[in-house]
Design a protein around this motif. Structure first.
Motif, PDB file in Angstrom:
ATOM      1  N   ARG A  94       3.890  55.370   6.748  1.00 15.14           N
ATOM      2  CA  ARG A  94       4.638  56.405   7.472  1.00 15.14           C
ATOM      3  C   ARG A  94       4.880  57.611   6.561  1.00 15.14           C
ATOM      4  N   VAL A  95       4.818  58.779   7.164  1.00 12.66           N
ATOM      5  CA  VAL A  95       5.121  60.022   6.460  1.00 12.66           C
ATOM      6  C   VAL A  95       6.305  60.644   7.187  1.00 12.66           C
ATOM      7  N   VAL A  96       7.384  60.875   6.450  1.00 13.41           N
ATOM      8  CA  VAL A  96       8.599  61.423   7.069  1.00 13.41           C
ATOM      9  C   VAL A  96       8.927  62.732   6.356  1.00 13.41           C
ATOM     10  N   SER A  97       8.869  63.801   7.116  1.00  9.58           N
ATOM     11  CA  SER A  97       9.038  65.128   6.531  1.00  9.58           C
ATOM     12  C   SER A  97      10.272  65.819   7.112  1.00  9.58           C
ATOM     13  N   TYR A  98      11.005  66.467   6.241  1.00  6.16           N
ATOM     14  CA  TYR A  98      12.173  67.244   6.683  1.00  6.16           C
ATOM     15  C   TYR A  98      11.764  68.715   6.781  1.00  6.16           C
ATOM     16  N   ARG A  99      11.901  69.266   7.929  1.00  4.70           N
ATOM     17  CA  ARG A  99      11.692  70.695   8.240  1.00  4.70           C
ATOM     18  C   ARG A  99      10.246  71.159   8.247  1.00  4.70           C
ATOM     19  N   ARG A 100       9.308  70.356   7.736  1.00  4.56           N
ATOM     20  CA  ARG A 100       7.924  70.827   7.643  1.00  4.56           C
ATOM     21  C   ARG A 100       6.989  69.953   8.450  1.00  4.56           C
ATOM     22  N   PRO A 101       6.543  70.401   9.605  1.00  6.44           N
ATOM     23  CA  PRO A 101       5.538  69.635  10.337  1.00  6.44           C
ATOM     24  C   PRO A 101       4.195  69.703   9.607  1.00  6.44           C
ATOM     25  N   ILE A 102       3.383  68.679   9.779  1.00  3.06           N
ATOM     26  CA  ILE A 102       2.061  68.689   9.160  1.00  3.06           C
ATOM     27  C   ILE A 102       1.080  69.230  10.200  1.00  3.06           C
ATOM     28  N   SER A 141       3.013  63.853  15.799  1.00  5.16           N
ATOM     29  CA  SER A 141       4.204  63.104  15.361  1.00  5.16           C
ATOM     30  C   SER A 141       4.398  61.897  16.259  1.00  5.16           C
ATOM     31  N   SER A 142       4.800  60.785  15.650  1.00  3.26           N
ATOM     32  CA  SER A 142       5.160  59.628  16.480  1.00  3.26           C
ATOM     33  C   SER A 142       6.610  59.776  16.937  1.00  3.26           C
ATOM     34  N   GLN A 143       7.399  60.518  16.163  1.00  2.96           N
ATOM     35  CA  GLN A 143       8.809  60.785  16.529  1.00  2.96           C
ATOM     36  C   GLN A 143       9.207  62.122  15.945  1.00  2.96           C
ATOM     37  N   ILE A 144      10.106  62.791  16.650  1.00  2.00           N
ATOM     38  CA  ILE A 144      10.698  64.011  16.094  1.00  2.00           C
ATOM     39  C   ILE A 144      12.199  63.950  16.345  1.00  2.00           C
ATOM     40  N   ASP A 145      12.970  64.152  15.289  1.00  2.00           N
ATOM     41  CA  ASP A 145      14.416  64.322  15.439  1.00  2.00           C
ATOM     42  C   ASP A 145      14.631  65.837  15.482  1.00  2.00           C
ATOM     43  N   GLU A 146      14.718  66.360  16.690  1.00  2.00           N
ATOM     44  CA  GLU A 146      14.750  67.827  16.829  1.00  2.00           C
ATOM     45  C   GLU A 146      16.004  68.434  16.236  1.00  2.00           C
ATOM     46  N   PHE A 174      10.291  65.033  11.047  1.00  2.00           N
ATOM     47  CA  PHE A 174       9.010  64.724  11.684  1.00  2.00           C
ATOM     48  C   PHE A 174       8.476  63.413  11.092  1.00  2.00           C
ATOM     49  N   VAL A 175       8.052  62.504  11.968  1.00  2.00           N
ATOM     50  CA  VAL A 175       7.550  61.203  11.503  1.00  2.00           C
ATOM     51  C   VAL A 175       6.099  61.050  11.953  1.00  2.00           C
ATOM     52  N   TYR A 176       5.256  60.603  11.028  1.00  2.00           N
ATOM     53  CA  TYR A 176       3.838  60.382  11.335  1.00  2.00           C
ATOM     54  C   TYR A 176       3.465  58.979  10.866  1.00  2.00           C
ATOM     55  N   VAL A 177       2.538  58.344  11.597  1.00  2.00           N
ATOM     56  CA  VAL A 177       2.028  57.033  11.183  1.00  2.00           C
ATOM     57  C   VAL A 177       0.536  57.195  10.924  1.00  2.00           C
ATOM     58  N   ILE A 178       0.104  56.833   9.708  1.00  2.00           N
ATOM     59  CA  ILE A 178      -1.317  56.985   9.375  1.00  2.00           C
ATOM     60  C   ILE A 178      -2.130  56.031  10.263  1.00  2.00           C
ATOM     61  N   GLY A 179      -3.158  56.596  10.875  1.00  2.13           N
ATOM     62  CA  GLY A 179      -3.963  55.830  11.838  1.00  2.13           C
ATOM     63  C   GLY A 179      -3.604  56.204  13.262  1.00  2.13           C
ATOM     64  N   GLU A 180      -2.411  56.793  13.426  1.00  3.37           N
ATOM     65  CA  GLU A 180      -1.979  57.202  14.768  1.00  3.37           C
ATOM     66  C   GLU A 180      -1.632  58.685  14.792  1.00  3.37           C
ATOM     67  N   ARG A 231      -4.567  59.570  22.051  1.00  2.00           N
ATOM     68  CA  ARG A 231      -4.244  60.520  23.111  1.00  2.00           C
ATOM     69  C   ARG A 231      -2.781  60.402  23.554  1.00  2.00           C
ATOM     70  N   GLU A 232      -2.267  59.162  23.475  1.00  2.00           N
ATOM     71  CA  GLU A 232      -0.894  58.948  23.949  1.00  2.00           C
ATOM     72  C   GLU A 232       0.098  59.245  22.849  1.00  2.00           C
ATOM     73  N   CYS A 233       1.195  59.882  23.181  1.00  2.00           N
ATOM     74  CA  CYS A 233       2.258  60.101  22.204  1.00  2.00           C
ATOM     75  C   CYS A 233       3.073  58.820  22.114  1.00  2.00           C
ATOM     76  N   LEU A 234       3.289  58.316  20.934  1.00  2.00           N
ATOM     77  CA  LEU A 234       4.042  57.062  20.761  1.00  2.00           C
ATOM     78  C   LEU A 234       5.506  57.409  20.684  1.00  2.00           C
ATOM     79  N   GLU A 235       6.293  57.045  21.579  1.00  2.00           N
ATOM     80  CA  GLU A 235       7.718  57.400  21.528  1.00  2.00           C
ATOM     81  C   GLU A 235       8.568  56.151  21.491  1.00  2.00           C
TER      82      GLU A 235
END
Ligand SMILES: C[S@@+](CC[C@H](N)C(=O)[O-])C[C@H]1O[C@@H](n2cnc3c(N)ncnc32)[C@H](O)[C@@H]1O
Length: 177
Positions: free
Chosen positions: A137-145, A150-155, A160-166, A173-177
């Motif tokens: 998992r990649v979790v970034s504060y204030r900087r989208p990649i 994103s698999s999740q966003i805390d607006e 911003f949360v990303y999962v490698i492979g997804e 195609r589907e957003c994982l929420e």
């Protein structure tokens, strides 16, 4: 006497300018944002979190207090030293590396967190894609990649949360929420 002032001013300038050019100047992450980032990282027992640009170590300590294994990478020698002091009570659980994150392999990381400049996040993209394992998992504060899904966003907190492979919109195609 003058050389003491010169050394202090030179050191302070280096401590501000070096990080600013290398990936982002120091600025602490707020407690509620750290909480959101750590919740969303979903660390499992035995997993290791890497904080790229660990600053004074406050984020590492928050992760350590949740039982995580951590590695901090910090380019600024002054903050690296403070970070080492902060983590010294967590022997065997924490490692703090002094260096440039772009020159350090991230292959061992299960979770990567960062709060850096947008330019650094853009530059990190290929490195993260090449070096991180599937499911990391990649979790970034204030900087989208850019270009990643994103698999999740805390607006509210801009996390911003990303999962490698997804993370690749071309593959998933589907957003994982
Ligand atoms: C905005 S602060 C974040 C500090 C910490 N992660 C937190 O959440 O409180 C960014 C940190 O990244 C460090 N940094 C900037 N570029 C870096 C690089 N290329 N390699 C390692 N650290 C870097 C800076 O020195 C600074 O301490």
């Amino acid at each position: 006497m003058w050389w003491i002032f010169a050394a202090l001013i030179g050191g302070s300038c280096l401590s501000v300018l070096l990080p600013a050019f290398a990936g982002g100047a120091w600025s602490p992450t707020k407690a509620e944002v750290m909480h959101s980032m750590l919740e969303r990282a979903r660390l499992m027992p035995g997993e290791t979190l890497w904080d790229l640009g660990a600053g004074d170590g406050r984020f590492l300590v928050a992760a350590l207090q949740r039982g995580a294994m951590v590695v901090g990478v910090e380019i600024d020698p002054v903050r690296w030293f403070i970070c080492c002091l902060r983590c010294r009570g967590f022997k065997g659980q924490a490692r703090v590396v002094r260096g440039n994150m772009f020159n350090i392999s991230l292959e061992e990381a299960d979770v990567v967190t960062f709060y850096l400049s947008q330019a650094a996040a853009d530059r990190l993209r290929d490195k993260l894609e090449q070096e991180l394992k599937q499911g990391a998992r990649v979790v970034s504060y204030r900087r989208p990649i850019p270009g990643w899904r994103s698999s999740q966003i805390d607006e509210q907190n801009r996390v911003f949360v990303y999962v490698i492979g997804e993370h690749d919109p071309g593959e998933t195609r589907e957003c994982l929420e």
